[in-house]
Motif scaffolding. Structure first.
Motif, PDB file in Angstrom:
ATOM      1  N   PRO A 295      21.379 -97.909 -74.313  1.00 50.14           N
ATOM      2  CA  PRO A 295      20.698 -98.124 -73.020  1.00 50.14           C
ATOM      3  C   PRO A 295      21.657 -98.227 -71.846  1.00 50.14           C
ATOM      4  N   SER A 296      22.927 -98.525 -72.105  1.00 48.50           N
ATOM      5  CA  SER A 296      23.855 -98.688 -70.981  1.00 48.50           C
ATOM      6  C   SER A 296      24.493 -97.366 -70.543  1.00 48.50           C
TER       7      SER A 296
ATOM      8  N   GLN B  79       6.747-100.112 -59.672  1.00 45.96           N
ATOM      9  CA  GLN B  79       5.961-100.510 -60.838  1.00 45.96           C
ATOM     10  C   GLN B  79       5.535-101.970 -60.725  1.00 45.96           C
TER      11      GLN B  79
ATOM     12  N   ASP C  92      12.767 -99.324 -68.606  1.00 46.98           N
ATOM     13  CA  ASP C  92      12.227-100.409 -67.772  1.00 46.98           C
ATOM     14  C   ASP C  92      11.087 -99.891 -66.915  1.00 46.98           C
TER      15      ASP C  92
ATOM     16  N   ARG D 234      22.626-110.040 -75.285  1.00 45.62           N
ATOM     17  CA  ARG D 234      21.624-109.110 -74.777  1.00 45.62           C
ATOM     18  C   ARG D 234      20.892-108.359 -75.869  1.00 45.62           C
TER      19      ARG D 234
ATOM     20  N   HIS E 145      15.554 -92.075 -62.225  1.00 41.51           N
ATOM     21  CA  HIS E 145      15.762 -91.996 -63.676  1.00 41.51           C
ATOM     22  C   HIS E 145      15.303 -90.647 -64.189  1.00 41.51           C
TER      23      HIS E 145
ATOM     24  N   PHE F 150      24.765 -96.649 -60.012  1.00 38.52           N
ATOM     25  CA  PHE F 150      24.319 -95.949 -61.224  1.00 38.52           C
ATOM     26  C   PHE F 150      22.990 -96.513 -61.715  1.00 38.52           C
ATOM     27  N   THR F 151      22.175 -95.667 -62.332  1.00 40.01           N
ATOM     28  CA  THR F 151      21.104 -96.165 -63.191  1.00 40.01           C
ATOM     29  C   THR F 151      21.490 -95.827 -64.632  1.00 40.01           C
ATOM     30  N   THR F 152      20.712 -96.358 -65.583  1.00 36.63           N
ATOM     31  CA  THR F 152      21.025 -96.164 -66.998  1.00 36.63           C
ATOM     32  C   THR F 152      19.751 -95.788 -67.751  1.00 36.63           C
TER      33      THR F 152
ATOM     34  N   GLY G 263      14.996-104.910 -69.955  1.00 40.20           N
ATOM     35  CA  GLY G 263      15.742-103.647 -69.920  1.00 40.20           C
ATOM     36  C   GLY G 263      16.213-103.317 -68.511  1.00 40.20           C
ATOM     37  N   GLY G 264      15.366-103.595 -67.533  1.00 40.65           N
ATOM     38  CA  GLY G 264      15.726-103.336 -66.141  1.00 40.65           C
ATOM     39  C   GLY G 264      16.816-104.276 -65.643  1.00 40.65           C
TER      40      GLY G 264
ATOM     41  N   THR H 197      11.292-105.434 -66.598  1.00 42.83           N
ATOM     42  CA  THR H 197      11.539-105.885 -67.968  1.00 42.83           C
ATOM     43  C   THR H 197      12.992-106.343 -68.102  1.00 42.83           C
TER      44      THR H 197
ATOM     45  N   ARG I 230      13.702 -93.774 -78.580  1.00 42.58           N
ATOM     46  CA  ARG I 230      14.404 -94.565 -77.571  1.00 42.58           C
ATOM     47  C   ARG I 230      15.467 -95.480 -78.166  1.00 42.58           C
TER      48      ARG I 230
ATOM     49  N   PRO J  95      14.045-105.490 -75.047  1.00 43.49           N
ATOM     50  CA  PRO J  95      14.198-105.026 -73.662  1.00 43.49           C
ATOM     51  C   PRO J  95      12.866-104.748 -72.975  1.00 43.49           C
TER      52      PRO J  95
ATOM     53  N   ASP K  69      19.879-102.761 -66.859  1.00 41.21           N
ATOM     54  CA  ASP K  69      20.105-101.527 -66.095  1.00 41.21           C
ATOM     55  C   ASP K  69      20.816-101.842 -64.787  1.00 41.21           C
TER      56      ASP K  69
ATOM     57  N   ASP L 285      24.427-103.146 -65.506  1.00 39.20           N
ATOM     58  CA  ASP L 285      25.272-102.008 -65.906  1.00 39.20           C
ATOM     59  C   ASP L 285      25.502-101.066 -64.725  1.00 39.20           C
ATOM     60  N   GLY L 286      24.453-100.840 -63.949  1.00 39.06           N
ATOM     61  CA  GLY L 286      24.517 -99.862 -62.864  1.00 39.06           C
ATOM     62  C   GLY L 286      25.433-100.293 -61.731  1.00 39.06           C
ATOM     63  N   TRP L 287      25.583-101.603 -61.548  1.00 37.67           N
ATOM     64  CA  TRP L 287      26.540-102.104 -60.557  1.00 37.67           C
ATOM     65  C   TRP L 287      27.942-102.168 -61.128  1.00 37.67           C
TER      66      TRP L 287
ATOM     67  N   GLY M 240      18.553 -97.609 -69.944  1.00 37.49           N
ATOM     68  CA  GLY M 240      17.798 -98.869 -69.976  1.00 37.49           C
ATOM     69  C   GLY M 240      16.814 -98.964 -68.813  1.00 37.49           C
ATOM     70  N   GLY M 241      17.241 -98.475 -67.644  1.00 40.49           N
ATOM     71  CA  GLY M 241      16.365 -98.493 -66.475  1.00 40.49           C
ATOM     72  C   GLY M 241      15.207 -97.515 -66.599  1.00 40.49           C
TER      73      GLY M 241
END
Lengths: 718, 718
Positions: free
Chosen positions: B616-617, A577, B587, A611, B219, B579-581, A583-584, A581, B611, A616, A587, A590-592, B583-584
Motif C-alpha cells: 500500500p505504500s 468521499q 481509502d 500499522r 489515484h 505523492f499518493t499511494t 488506509g488513507g 479510512t 488488493r 486499513p 497514504d 507515506d505521501g508526505w 493505500g490512498g
C-alpha cells in the motif's frame, strides 16, 4: 480551559444540509441547532421516517456533557467520558510535567489506580430545563423606562436562578433564547473529580495539525477518555450512550447532541455587510501582515522558527476562519437567501402596526449605527497591543488601575467588586518570559501597520511611535520594559493604582497614553452598541412574535440537537468521499514522507510500528450534514436508535460561514468514526479492557468484533 | 483521435513552480516550456546544480513521441511505447467490439502474437530540427504589401518544407515560434504500425472519472502500453528511456519532455480581459444552462440518465475549465504580473523609434478590435447548433454546400480542394443515431438561451423559433428532420449542392437561414481577426527584437522541455501531499463505498480481489512544478540522469489558468509514478515479462525489485 489550542470545533463552525449536488436548489431541510424542547419532528419524519421520542431525548440529554469550551458524553456505566483530544488538550498539558509529556506521547491508565485526576476540570450534565419566560414576565411590570426595566428583569432572573438552585440542588444558569423571546433556567449536575483514562499521541489526534483544521478528507483520531469519580469511586451515571456495533453507512441519519457556542445568524444584513466589507478585511490585513512578519522572523533560523511556530499556526488558523467567513458573506446564492429572509421579516413587520411601531425603523437604525462604528474601526483596532504581549498586558493593567483609582461606585462595570478584580487578573495572567526578539518583531510590524492604516500624522500613531521609526520604537520599548518577566507582571497586580499610573516603564507610559486616546472611541462605541442591542432586541421580539418557535434560536452554548446524514460534498474541484479510512491515514503519511512541514503529517512511533495490525478499510473520519458550530467539539454522533456512532471534532471549510448561515451545499460536520476508536484501542493501544467496558461486554464479544483485541492487556474492570 | 474523451492534459492545462508557501513571493524560476535548442541552462544550474547536456537532450528527444493529441515515449529496445490511457482511449475503443470491451475490461497481450494492431494509429519521433528563419527571410524580399508578402512567405516556407522532406526522407512540418520571431522545420520519423500491448481497466485508469479531472490528491493508473512494429517485426528504436530503479522523492528535480498544445500567454491584457469579462461568462452561462437542462433530463429516469451521462461529464469538465480559467484571470496577484510584463514591454517599445512606429499603437488597436468582437459575441454564439447535434451538422453542411455551389476560385479558404472536402466530411462525421429525447431537450434549452441572450425580437431568435415556443419548435425540428439517422447524413455528403440547398428537411431549412444571418458577422469577425493577428504579430516582433530567446515561446504542439521539482501545493484549505499511494486508492474506494456517483470511484474486480498483493505504500501519483498544458498528456517525467520516473497525465486546478500565465504558487503537473506501473504490472496483471522488458533485466533483477513479480506469467521476450 487553560492554554487550550483554539482550533477545530472548540472555537468556531456552523450548519443546513443535504447537498443535491449539481444544479439542484439548496433546501433548508436539515438546518438547525434545536433545543431539546422543540424539535422539528414533522420535518424529520418527512425526510427520514423517524423523529426521536421523549425517552430518546431524555436519555441523550442525560448522557451528554458540557465541558469548558466543548461537549462530551458518558459512554459506560462506570462513568467513562468521551470527548475530543483537542477539547482536553489544555487539561492533559496541565497534568504533564518534565518527565511525562502526555500530550506528545499520549497516556493510557493500565488500571483504574493509574487514572490521573485533573485539578480544576469539571463536566456538567443537563438535569433539568425550566421555561421561566412567563414567570419573568409576571415578575416585572414594564414601566417604559428601559434602563429600570432591564435592571428589574436582571434582578428577577437572578432570583429565579437562586430559587432553581435551591429547589434542584443543582448549579443553574439562565438561558436566553430567540434573543429574549424565551428565557429558561438550565440546571446541571456538576462533576469535578475527572480523571484522565486514555489519550492518544498528539501526532495522531491532530494528524495534519492546523493545516488540516476545517478540512476534509481528514485522518485524525481526535478523542480522549476520562472517568468521572464521586467520593473516590467511579460514578455510575443515570444514563450513558451505548456504542453502535454496526456503525454508519453513507446516507444514514445522524444526530449530533452537544453545546454549540455562538452563531450570528439573526444579525441584520447591515451587520453582516460590515463584517464583509470593513471589519473582516481590516482583520485580514492585520493577520496577513502579522503572519508575514512572523514568517520573516522564523526564516532567521531554527530557534526563531521554534519560538513562533505555535503563534504562526494560530495566525494561519484565524486567517483561514476570517477568510472563509468573508468568502461566505460574498457567496451570492447563500447571501440572497439571507437577504430574502430579512426582506420577508421586514415586510411582515410592516403589516403589523404594533410591530412596525416597535421595530419598523430598527434595521435602518442598526445600519446607521453599524456604519458609524465602522467609521472608527481602524482607530479602535490600532489601539490594541499591536502584536506585543507586553503592550497588551500594559494596556489591560493601565485601564484596570485607572478605574481602581476612582471610588468603586464611579467605576465602569467590571471594575468594581473583588470578583471583578480576580477576573481581571486571570484575564491578564500568563506565565512565560517574553522573548525580546519575538516581541520586537511583532511590535515593529504592529506599529508599521498603524502607520499604514491611519497615516503618520494621526494622534494614535504619534503616541505609538513617539517620533521614532517603527523598528527603533519597538526595540526601545521592548528593551526598556520590565514586563517581559513574569515576576514583574505578577507584582503589578498587587501594586497600588498610583504606582502603576506613575510607573516610568516605557510600555506602561505608552499604555497610559493609549488608554486616554481610547476613551472617546470607547464611549462612542458603547453608545452605538446600545443602539444596536436595543434595536436588535426589537427585531428579535418581532421575529419571535411572528415566527415563534418554528425556527431554532441562535447558538448560546446550551444543549442542542441537530440532525442530518452522512453525505459527501464538493471540495477541491471534485466530490470528497463521506468516509476516510486508516488506509488513507497511511497514504497521507507515506505521501508526505517524514518530517514534512514541521512534522505536521508524521505518525507517532507506535503507529508506524503497528500499522500492519490495523484493518486499513476501517472507517476513520466521516462528514455529515449536521448543523454545528464551535462548542460542538466532543459532541457524540448518534444513530436513530440513539447509539453512539461517532464523535464530532471539526467542521469543513463550508462550515465556517455557518456563523452567519447554514448552506447545505457545502457545510459538513467532521467526525471521528466510533469503529476507528475501537480499532485503535484494541490494536494499537492494547486497551482491550476499555473496549470491553465501552461495549459493555466480555472479551468473547470483543473477539468476534476484533480478533486481536483479546490478546492485549487483561481487562481490569469487572 | 476519434471520439477520445477530451479531458486531462490531452486538452488543456498549464504551469511555473516552487511554491514557497506562505507569504513568500512567487518567483518565475521554473516557468517555461522550452524548445530543445534553447534551455535556460544557467537558471537551471543555479536552482538545481544541473542542466542537461547535448547528449542528454538528443537521447530524450529521440525517445519521446508525438501522438495524435498527446505525447508518449519509447521505453524498451523492442519498441515498447508508454502513453496515457486517456490519450489512447479512442484507439482502444476503436479495436473493441461486441465481444471485447478493452476499454472497460482492459487488455493484456500474453505474448507478442496477441498484440493488437490499431488501424490508423501512428507515433512520431522528432529526428531533426532546422532553423529556417534566415533562409525564409532571404527568400522573401518585403514589398510593403502585407498580403503579397504573406503569400510569398507561405510559398517560400512550403518550398523549404519540401526540400527538408526530400533531404531527410522524413515527414516535415513548419514550426512557428515566438509568434513568427523564429521559423523552424521539424522532421519526424513516422511509425504507423502500432499495436496495443497492455491497457488497464478504465475504472482504474480513470479512477474518480471526470470528478477528479484537474484535481489532486489523485489515484489514477492512467497508462497504456503499445509496441511499434516495422515490416511485421518489433522496431528497435535508436533511443529509448531507461526506467529509474530508485524513483523520486519530494523536492527532486523533474523534467517533462513532450508536446504541449497551445498557450495564450503572449496575448495582450485586453484579450485576456475580454475572456474574463465577456467571452468566458457567455460560455459559462451557456454551459450552466445546458448542464442544468441535462440534469433535468437525466432526472426523468435511469435510461435518460444513461443517455446523457457522458455528455454531462464533458459539460461539467468544460465548466470546470472555463470557471477556473476565469477565476485565474481574476487572481489579483497573478494578473498584476501579467499587466506589469505588458507595461514593461510597452515602455521598452516606446523608447525605440522603429519599434514604436511598428507596434506602438498595436495594444490600443487590439483592444479596440477585441471590444468590437465582444460587441457581437452573443450573436455569433447563438448561431451555433444550440445544443442540437443535428442542427450543428446541418449548419456545417449548409455552409459547405453553399460554398461548393460556387466556382472553386471564388470559394472561401478551406472549401476549395478535394482534400478540403475530405476534411469537411471528417469534421462533420459521427456514426450514432441521435436520440430524439436528448436532441429535443438540448435544442429546447438552446433556443431558450437564445431568447435570454438576445431577446425575443432579434432576427436570429425569430429565425430560430419560427414563431413557436422553444419547446414546440425543438420538438417540431427534431421530429421533422431525417438527420438523426447516420445513413441520411452520409448520403448528404455526396449530394449535390443544389439538393442540399433545396432540401425541405426543417433542420436544413433552418440551417440555411442561419447561414445567411451568420455571413455579415463572419465577415466582420474576419476583419477584426485580421487586425488582431496583424498587430499581435507586430507586438510579437517587437518582443522578439527586445527579449530574443531569453523567454520561451507559447506552446505550439511542438517538442518542449520543462523542469521543476516534486512539490506539495495548497488546496482545499490545507496543503496536499506530493505523492499518493495505493493505500490512498483503496481509502477512496472504501470511503465512497460501492456504486457511489455513477460508479465513479468503483474499483475493477481484479483490483478488489488482488488488493492485498499490493504494497500500500507504493507511490501512485505525484505532483511537480513542471510547466505543462494540454498535449503534455503521456509525456515522460525524467530525473536528472534522464531516466523515466513518471508519466504526466493531468494538471491540477491551479494548472488551468496556465493557458494565460504560470503561477508557481498553485500550478502543478499531475503524474503517474513509474513505481506504480511496475507494481501493478507485476502484482495485479501478472505481467512479469513486461516488467522484465521495461527494466531490461532478467526476472532475477525483478525479484529483487518486487518479490511477487517473478512468479507470474513467464517472460516472452529474450
Amino acid at each position: 480551559m487553560p492554554n487550550a489550542p483554539a482550533h477545530g470545533m472548540a472555537v468556531r463552525a456552523a450548519g443546513l444540509v443535504l447537498a443535491a449536488l449539481l444544479g439542484a436548489p439548496c433546501l433548508r431541510g436539515e438546518e438547525g441547532m434545536w433545543t431539546f424542547d422543540n424539535l422539528p419532528a414533522a420535518r424529520m419524519r418527512a425526510s427520514y421516517g423517524f423523529a426521536p421520542d421523549a425517552a430518546w431525548l431524555d436519555h441523550v440529554r442525560l448522557s451528554v456533557l458540557r465541558l469548558p469550551g466543548g461537549s462530551g458524553s458518558f459512554i459506560s456505566r462506570d462513568g467513562l467520558v468521551l470527548t475530543n483530544h483537542h477539547v482536553a488538550h489544555g487539561w492533559i498539558e496541565k497534568i504533564s510535567d518534565a518527565g511525562h509529556d502526555y500530550v506528545k506521547d499520549g497516556f493510557l491508565a493500565r488500571d483504574r489506580g493509574q487514572e490521573l485526576r485533573i485539578p480544576g476540570m469539571e463536566v456538567r450534565t443537563l438535569m433539568a430545563m425550566a421555561n421561566v419566560t412567563d414567570a419573568l414576565r409576571k415578575a416585572v411590570r414594564p414601566t417604559g423606562d428601559e434602563t429600570r426595566d432591564g435592571q428589574a428583569r436582571r434582578e428577577a432572573l437572578a432570583r429565579l436562578v437562586q430559587e432553581a438552585e435551591r429547589r434542584t440542588g443543582l448549579a443553574s444558569e439562565p438561558v436566553t433564547l430567540y434573543e429574549g423571546g424565551e428565557t429558561w433556567i438550565y440546571s446541571y449536575a456538576v462533576h469535578s473529580d475527572v480523571r484522565l483514562v486514555m489519550a492518544p499521541e498528539y501526532g495522531i489526534a491532530a494528524f495534519g495539525r492546523d493545516w488540516d483544521n476545517f478540512t476534509f478528507p481528514r485522518h485524525d483520531l481526535d478523542f480522549a477518555l476520562f472517568r468521572v469519580y464521586e467520593n473516590g469511586a467511579p460514578w455510575h451515571p443515570g444514563a450513558w450512550l451505548r456504542w453502535s456495533r454496526t456503525g454508519l453507512r453513507a446516507g444514514d441519519l445522524t444526530f449530533v447532541a452537544g453545546h454549540p457556542g455562538r452563531t450570528s445568524r439573526r444579525e441584520t444584513l447591515a451587520q453582516m455587510e460590515a463584517d464583509r466589507d470593513v471589519l473582516n478585511p481590516l482583520r485580514l490585513r492585520g493577520l496577513d501582515r502579522r503572519r508575514q512578519a512572523l514568517h520573516g522572523f522564523a526564516a532567521q533560523g531554527p530557534e526563531q522558527a521554534r519560538l513562533v511556530s505555535s503563534e504562526l499556526l494560530d495566525l494561519e488558523n484565524a486567517y483561514k476562519v476570517y477568510r472563509n467567513e468573508t468568502d461566505g458573506l460574498k457567496d451570492p446564492v447563500a447571501m440572497a437567501k439571507v437577504a430574502a429572509a430579512e426582506q420577508e421579516l421586514r415586510a411582515r413587520v410592516a403589516q403589523d402596526p404594533a410591530l412596525e411601531a416597535s421595530a419598523g425603523q430598527s434595521w435602518a437604525l442598526i445600519r446607521k449605527a453599524v456604519q458609524a462604528r465602522c467609521g472608527f474601526a481602524r482607530e479602535v483596532a490600532m489601539l490594541s497591543g499591536r502584536g506585543s504581549r507586553a503592550l497588551q498586558f500594559a494596556l489591560g493593567l493601565a485601564r484596570w488601575k485607572a478605574e481602581a483609582a476612582r471610588p468603586a461606585a464611579q467605576r465602569e462595570l467590571g471594575y468594581r467588586t473583588a470578583r471583578d478584580m480576580e477576573k481581571l487578573q486571570a484575564g491578564l495572567s500568563f506565565s512565560d518570559t517574553l522573548d525580546a526578539g519575538v516581541e520586537t518583531a511583532n511590535l515593529a510590524d504592529g506599529l508599521q501597520e498603524a502607520v499604514a492604516e491611519l497615516g503618520p500624522a494621526h494622534p494614535i500613531v504619534a503616541a505609538l511611535l513617539g517620533g521614532r521609526t517603527p523598528g527603533d520604537r519597538a526595540r526601545e520599548l521592548v528593551e526598556g520594559t520590565g514586563l517581559r518577566a513574569p515576576a514583574a507582571r505578577q507584582a503589578l497586580f498587587q501594586a497600588s493604582p498610583g504606582a502603576v499610573l506613575d510607573s516610568p516603564d516605557p510600555m506602561l507610559v505608552l499604555a497610559r497614553k493609549l488608554e486616554l486616546l481610547a476613551r472617546p472611541y470607547r464611549r462612542q462605541q458603547e453608545e452605538l452598541d446600545a443602539v444596536i442591542a436595543d434595536h436588535g432586541a426589537r427585531i428579535a421580539r418581532a421575529r419571535f412574535a411572528l415566527y415563534g418557535k418554528a425556527d431554532y434560536p441562535d447558538a448560546t452554548f446550551s444543549l442542542r440537537l441537530s440532525y442530518g446524514s452522512v453525505a459527501s460534498c464538493p471540495a477541491n474541484g471534485t466530490l470528497v468521499q463521506p468516509f476516510t479510512t486508516f488506509g488513507g491515514l497511511f497514504d497521507r503519511a507515506d505521501g508526505w514522507g517524514p518530517s514534512a512541514e514541521d512534522h505536521s503529517w508524521d505518525l507517532p512511533p507506535r503507529w508506524r510500528q503497528l500499522r500492519t495490525r490495523l484493518d486499513p478499510s476501517t472507517p476513520l473520519d466521516f462528514i455529515s450534514s449536521n448543523d454545528i458550530i464551535g462548542g460542538n467539539s466532543g459532541s457524540p454522533v448518534l444513530d436513530r436508535s440513539g447509539e453512539l456512532v461517532g464523535l464530532v471534532f471539526d467542521g469543513n471549510i463550508g462550515c465556517i460561514p455557518g456563523r452567519y448561515y447554514y448552506d447545505g451545499r457545502f457545510n459538513r460536520a467532521v467526525s471521528l468514526d466510533g469503529r476507528a476508536i475501537l480499532e485503535a484501542l484494541a490494536k494499537v493501544y492494547d486497551a482491550g479492557d476499555l473496549v470491553d467496558e465501552i461495549l459493555g461486554s466480555s472479551s468473547a464479544a470483543l473477539q468476534r468484533l476484533s480478533p486481536r483485541a483479546a490478546r492485549v492487556v487483561p481487562g481490569t474492570n469487572p
